[in-house]
Motif scaffolding. Structure first.
Motif, mmCIF file in Angstrom:
data_model
loop_
_atom_site.group_PDB
_atom_site.id
_atom_site.type_symbol
_atom_site.label_atom_id
_atom_site.label_comp_id
_atom_site.label_asym_id
_atom_site.label_seq_id
_atom_site.Cartn_x
_atom_site.Cartn_y
_atom_site.Cartn_z
ATOM 1 N N LEU A 180 41.115 -19.166 -30.787
ATOM 2 C CA LEU A 180 40.191 -18.759 -29.732
ATOM 3 C C LEU A 180 39.708 -19.957 -28.917
ATOM 4 N N ARG A 181 39.470 -21.062 -29.575
ATOM 5 C CA ARG A 181 39.019 -22.273 -28.864
ATOM 6 C C ARG A 181 40.107 -22.807 -27.943
ATOM 7 N N LEU A 182 41.353 -22.808 -28.425
ATOM 8 C CA LEU A 182 42.457 -23.272 -27.590
ATOM 9 C C LEU A 182 42.657 -22.356 -26.381
ATOM 10 N N GLU A 183 42.536 -21.055 -26.599
ATOM 11 C CA GLU A 183 42.655 -20.111 -25.488
ATOM 12 C C GLU A 183 41.538 -20.331 -24.469
ATOM 13 N N ARG A 184 40.340 -20.595 -24.940
ATOM 14 C CA ARG A 184 39.201 -20.853 -24.050
ATOM 15 C C ARG A 184 39.438 -22.125 -23.237
ATOM 16 N N GLU A 185 39.903 -23.180 -23.907
ATOM 17 C CA GLU A 185 40.184 -24.424 -23.200
ATOM 18 C C GLU A 185 41.285 -24.233 -22.159
ATOM 19 N N LYS A 186 42.261 -23.418 -22.484
ATOM 20 C CA LYS A 186 43.339 -23.131 -21.540
ATOM 21 C C LYS A 186 42.791 -22.399 -20.319
ATOM 22 N N ARG A 187 41.909 -21.432 -20.523
ATOM 23 C CA ARG A 187 41.300 -20.708 -19.405
ATOM 24 C C ARG A 187 40.448 -21.635 -18.539
ATOM 25 N N ILE A 188 39.738 -22.564 -19.187
ATOM 26 C CA ILE A 188 38.913 -23.512 -18.441
ATOM 27 C C ILE A 188 39.786 -24.411 -17.572
ATOM 28 N N LYS A 189 40.908 -24.886 -18.118
ATOM 29 C CA LYS A 189 41.827 -25.722 -17.345
ATOM 30 C C LYS A 189 42.415 -24.955 -16.167
ATOM 31 N N GLN A 190 42.779 -23.700 -16.405
ATOM 32 C CA GLN A 190 43.324 -22.879 -15.327
ATOM 33 C C GLN A 190 42.283 -22.653 -14.241
ATOM 34 N N ALA A 191 41.041 -22.438 -14.638
ATOM 35 C CA ALA A 191 39.976 -22.222 -13.653
ATOM 36 C C ALA A 191 39.716 -23.482 -12.859
ATOM 37 N N SER A 192 39.759 -24.628 -13.500
ATOM 38 C CA SER A 192 39.525 -25.881 -12.770
ATOM 39 C C SER A 192 40.668 -26.176 -11.799
ATOM 40 N N LYS A 193 41.907 -25.856 -12.179
ATOM 41 C CA LYS A 193 43.038 -26.030 -11.276
ATOM 42 C C LYS A 193 42.922 -25.089 -10.085
ATOM 43 N N LEU A 194 42.485 -23.878 -10.331
ATOM 44 C CA LEU A 194 42.304 -22.908 -9.260
ATOM 45 C C LEU A 194 41.204 -23.365 -8.312
ATOM 46 N N GLU A 195 40.164 -23.937 -8.856
ATOM 47 C CA GLU A 195 39.050 -24.451 -8.056
ATOM 48 C C GLU A 195 39.498 -25.613 -7.188
ATOM 49 N N GLU A 196 40.369 -26.456 -7.720
ATOM 50 C CA GLU A 196 40.856 -27.604 -6.960
ATOM 51 C C GLU A 196 41.706 -27.179 -5.774
ATOM 52 N N THR A 197 42.439 -26.108 -5.926
ATOM 53 C CA THR A 197 43.317 -25.656 -4.846
ATOM 54 C C THR A 197 42.508 -24.998 -3.729
ATOM 55 N N LEU A 198 41.335 -24.526 -4.016
ATOM 56 C CA LEU A 198 40.508 -23.912 -2.966
ATOM 57 C C LEU A 198 39.812 -24.950 -2.222
#
Length: 68
Positions: free
Chosen positions: A50-68
């Motif tokens: 669960l922690r690894l999945e959460r960290e993966k979601r956080i990384k994906q969200a930060s990448k998405l934020e950078e592209t905006l």
């Protein structure tokens, strides 16, 4: 200690109740400890997953934020 027959072995010279009860308690305790360890191991792996999945979601969200 040598026994004349199998029934003498199970009677344990009159101490069968105490001897077999101690064996039973030992194996019951061993079973409980084993089951507890299995439960804790599964729980730890679940938390790690669960922690690894959460960290993966956080990384994906930060990448998405950078592209905006």
């Amino acid at each position: 200690m040598a026994f004349d027959s199998i029934s003498d072995f199970f009677a344990m010279g009159g101490y069968a109740f105490y001897v077999w009860l101690s064996y039973g308690l030992f194996f019951f305790s061993l079973l409980c400890i084993t089951l507890h360890c299995i439960y804790k191991k599964r729980n730890i792996f679940k938390k790690v997953r669960l922690r690894l999945e959460r960290e993966k979601r956080i990384k994906q969200a930060s990448k998405l934020e950078e592209t905006l």
